[in-house]
Design a protein around this motif. Structure first.
Motif, PDB file in Angstrom:
ATOM      1  N   MET A  84       0.838  -1.178   0.000  1.00 29.75           N
ATOM      2  CA  MET A  84       0.000   0.000   0.000  1.00 29.75           C
ATOM      3  C   MET A  84       0.887   1.247   0.000  1.00 29.75           C
ATOM      4  SD  MET A  84      -3.036   1.013   2.567  1.00 29.75           S
ATOM      5  CE  MET A  84      -2.427   2.132   3.786  1.00 29.75           C
ATOM      6  N   ALA A  85       0.590   2.179  -0.860  1.00 26.42           N
ATOM      7  CA  ALA A  85       1.385   3.399  -0.971  1.00 26.42           C
ATOM      8  C   ALA A  85       1.054   4.371   0.150  1.00 26.42           C
ATOM      9  CB  ALA A  85       1.143   4.063  -2.314  1.00 26.42           C
ATOM     10  N   LEU A  86       2.093   4.998   0.648  1.00 25.25           N
ATOM     11  CA  LEU A  86       1.968   6.024   1.674  1.00 25.25           C
ATOM     12  C   LEU A  86       2.336   7.365   1.067  1.00 25.25           C
ATOM     13  CD1 LEU A  86       4.009   4.231   4.478  1.00 25.25           C
ATOM     14  CD2 LEU A  86       1.525   4.298   4.275  1.00 25.25           C
ATOM     15  N   THR A  87       1.681   8.416   1.496  1.00 21.86           N
ATOM     16  CA  THR A  87       2.093   9.764   1.134  1.00 21.86           C
ATOM     17  C   THR A  87       2.836  10.330   2.322  1.00 21.86           C
ATOM     18  OG1 THR A  87       0.158  10.050  -0.277  1.00 21.86           O
ATOM     19  CG2 THR A  87       1.321  12.045   0.398  1.00 21.86           C
ATOM     20  N   VAL A  88       4.095  10.697   2.095  1.00 25.33           N
ATOM     21  CA  VAL A  88       4.980  11.139   3.171  1.00 25.33           C
ATOM     22  C   VAL A  88       5.500  12.536   2.844  1.00 25.33           C
ATOM     23  CG1 VAL A  88       7.134  10.625   4.388  1.00 25.33           C
ATOM     24  CG2 VAL A  88       5.677   8.754   3.605  1.00 25.33           C
ATOM     25  N   ILE A  89       5.547  13.393   3.842  1.00 28.19           N
ATOM     26  CA  ILE A  89       6.196  14.692   3.713  1.00 28.19           C
ATOM     27  C   ILE A  89       7.582  14.559   4.329  1.00 28.19           C
ATOM     28  CG2 ILE A  89       6.162  17.138   4.357  1.00 28.19           C
ATOM     29  CD1 ILE A  89       3.884  16.381   2.507  1.00 28.19           C
ATOM     30  N   ALA A  90       8.609  14.853   3.559  1.00 27.89           N
ATOM     31  CA  ALA A  90       9.985  14.812   4.050  1.00 27.89           C
ATOM     32  C   ALA A  90      10.543  16.223   4.026  1.00 27.89           C
ATOM     33  CB  ALA A  90      10.837  13.899   3.183  1.00 27.89           C
ATOM     34  N   ALA A  91      11.154  16.612   5.129  1.00 27.71           N
ATOM     35  CA  ALA A  91      11.769  17.936   5.232  1.00 27.71           C
ATOM     36  C   ALA A  91      13.140  17.777   5.873  1.00 27.71           C
ATOM     37  CB  ALA A  91      10.899  18.867   6.059  1.00 27.71           C
ATOM     38  N   TYR A  92      14.041  18.671   5.543  1.00 25.26           N
ATOM     39  CA  TYR A  92      15.378  18.561   6.115  1.00 25.26           C
ATOM     40  C   TYR A  92      15.962  19.937   6.401  1.00 25.26           C
ATOM     41  CZ  TYR A  92      16.847  19.513   1.302  1.00 25.26           C
ATOM     42  OH  TYR A  92      17.005  20.067   0.060  1.00 25.26           O
ATOM     43  N   ASP A  93      16.942  19.930   7.298  1.00 24.31           N
ATOM     44  CA  ASP A  93      17.762  21.092   7.605  1.00 24.31           C
ATOM     45  C   ASP A  93      19.188  20.560   7.681  1.00 24.31           C
ATOM     46  OD1 ASP A  93      18.862  23.477   8.410  1.00 24.31           O
ATOM     47  OD2 ASP A  93      18.061  23.399  10.444  1.00 24.31           O
ATOM     48  N   VAL A  94      19.945  20.770   6.608  1.00 27.62           N
ATOM     49  CA  VAL A  94      21.293  20.218   6.492  1.00 27.62           C
ATOM     50  C   VAL A  94      22.254  21.377   6.297  1.00 27.62           C
ATOM     51  CG1 VAL A  94      22.787  18.700   5.140  1.00 27.62           C
ATOM     52  CG2 VAL A  94      20.404  18.061   5.550  1.00 27.62           C
ATOM     53  N   SER A  95      23.306  21.410   7.108  1.00 26.58           N
ATOM     54  CA  SER A  95      24.191  22.571   7.126  1.00 26.58           C
ATOM     55  C   SER A  95      25.216  22.601   5.987  1.00 26.58           C
ATOM     56  CB  SER A  95      24.922  22.652   8.469  1.00 26.58           C
ATOM     57  OG  SER A  95      25.654  21.468   8.701  1.00 26.58           O
TER      58      SER A  95
ATOM     59  N   ASP B  37       5.929   2.776  -0.576  1.00 24.96           N
ATOM     60  CA  ASP B  37       5.357   1.743   0.282  1.00 24.96           C
ATOM     61  C   ASP B  37       6.244   1.625   1.528  1.00 24.96           C
ATOM     62  OD1 ASP B  37       7.581   0.083  -0.343  1.00 24.96           O
ATOM     63  OD2 ASP B  37       6.496  -0.899  -1.957  1.00 24.96           O
ATOM     64  N   HIS B  38       5.876   0.754   2.439  1.00 24.79           N
ATOM     65  CA  HIS B  38       6.618   0.639   3.708  1.00 24.79           C
ATOM     66  C   HIS B  38       8.076   0.249   3.495  1.00 24.79           C
ATOM     67  CE1 HIS B  38       3.260   1.236   6.453  1.00 24.79           C
ATOM     68  NE2 HIS B  38       2.523   0.550   5.599  1.00 24.79           N
ATOM     69  N   GLU B  39       8.319  -0.666   2.577  1.00 24.87           N
ATOM     70  CA  GLU B  39       9.682  -1.118   2.313  1.00 24.87           C
ATOM     71  C   GLU B  39      10.533   0.007   1.729  1.00 24.87           C
ATOM     72  OE1 GLU B  39      11.872  -4.215  -0.674  1.00 24.87           O
ATOM     73  OE2 GLU B  39      10.064  -4.939   0.354  1.00 24.87           O
ATOM     74  N   GLU B  40       9.983   0.736   0.760  1.00 26.70           N
ATOM     75  CA  GLU B  40      10.718   1.859   0.164  1.00 26.70           C
ATOM     76  C   GLU B  40      10.997   2.937   1.202  1.00 26.70           C
ATOM     77  OE1 GLU B  40       9.247   2.069  -4.444  1.00 26.70           O
ATOM     78  OE2 GLU B  40       7.800   2.611  -2.886  1.00 26.70           O
ATOM     79  N   LEU B  41      10.042   3.193   2.084  1.00 29.92           N
ATOM     80  CA  LEU B  41      10.244   4.199   3.133  1.00 29.92           C
ATOM     81  C   LEU B  41      11.390   3.792   4.049  1.00 29.92           C
ATOM     82  CD1 LEU B  41       9.406   6.831   4.440  1.00 29.92           C
ATOM     83  CD2 LEU B  41       7.673   5.557   5.736  1.00 29.92           C
ATOM     84  N   ALA B  42      11.455   2.519   4.408  1.00 31.46           N
ATOM     85  CA  ALA B  42      12.552   2.035   5.248  1.00 31.46           C
ATOM     86  C   ALA B  42      13.895   2.196   4.531  1.00 31.46           C
ATOM     87  CB  ALA B  42      12.314   0.584   5.629  1.00 31.46           C
ATOM     88  N   GLN B  43      13.936   1.867   3.239  1.00 32.51           N
ATOM     89  CA  GLN B  43      15.164   2.024   2.453  1.00 32.51           C
ATOM     90  C   GLN B  43      15.569   3.492   2.363  1.00 32.51           C
ATOM     91  OE1 GLN B  43      14.125   0.228  -1.273  1.00 32.51           O
ATOM     92  NE2 GLN B  43      14.455  -1.859  -0.537  1.00 32.51           N
TER      93      GLN B  43
END
Length: 64
Positions: free
Chosen positions: A1-12, A41-47
């Protein structure tokens, strides 16, 4: 099952920031300079989390 995820970062550091942005862009779409919408999906998110964790410095950078 596909998940919609918001990814944000603060990298110096520029190099780490560019590598992380390139990684996130392979999984989803940039909606702001350091924010991405990702469909995985869950596996891709873990990777993705594992790979992103190896790119950043946990002492100075943040990824949500």
């Amino acid at each position: 099952m596909a998940l919609t995820v918001i990814a944000a970062y603060d990298v110096s550091e520029d190099d780490r920031r560019a590598r992380l942005a390139a990684l996130l862009q392979t999984y989803g779409d940039r909606i702001q300079k350091s924010v991405f919408v990702i469909m995985v999906d869950h596996e891709e998110l873990a990777q993705l989390a594992d790979h992103a964790g190896r790119l950043v410095d946990i002492e100075t950078d943040s990824v949500w």
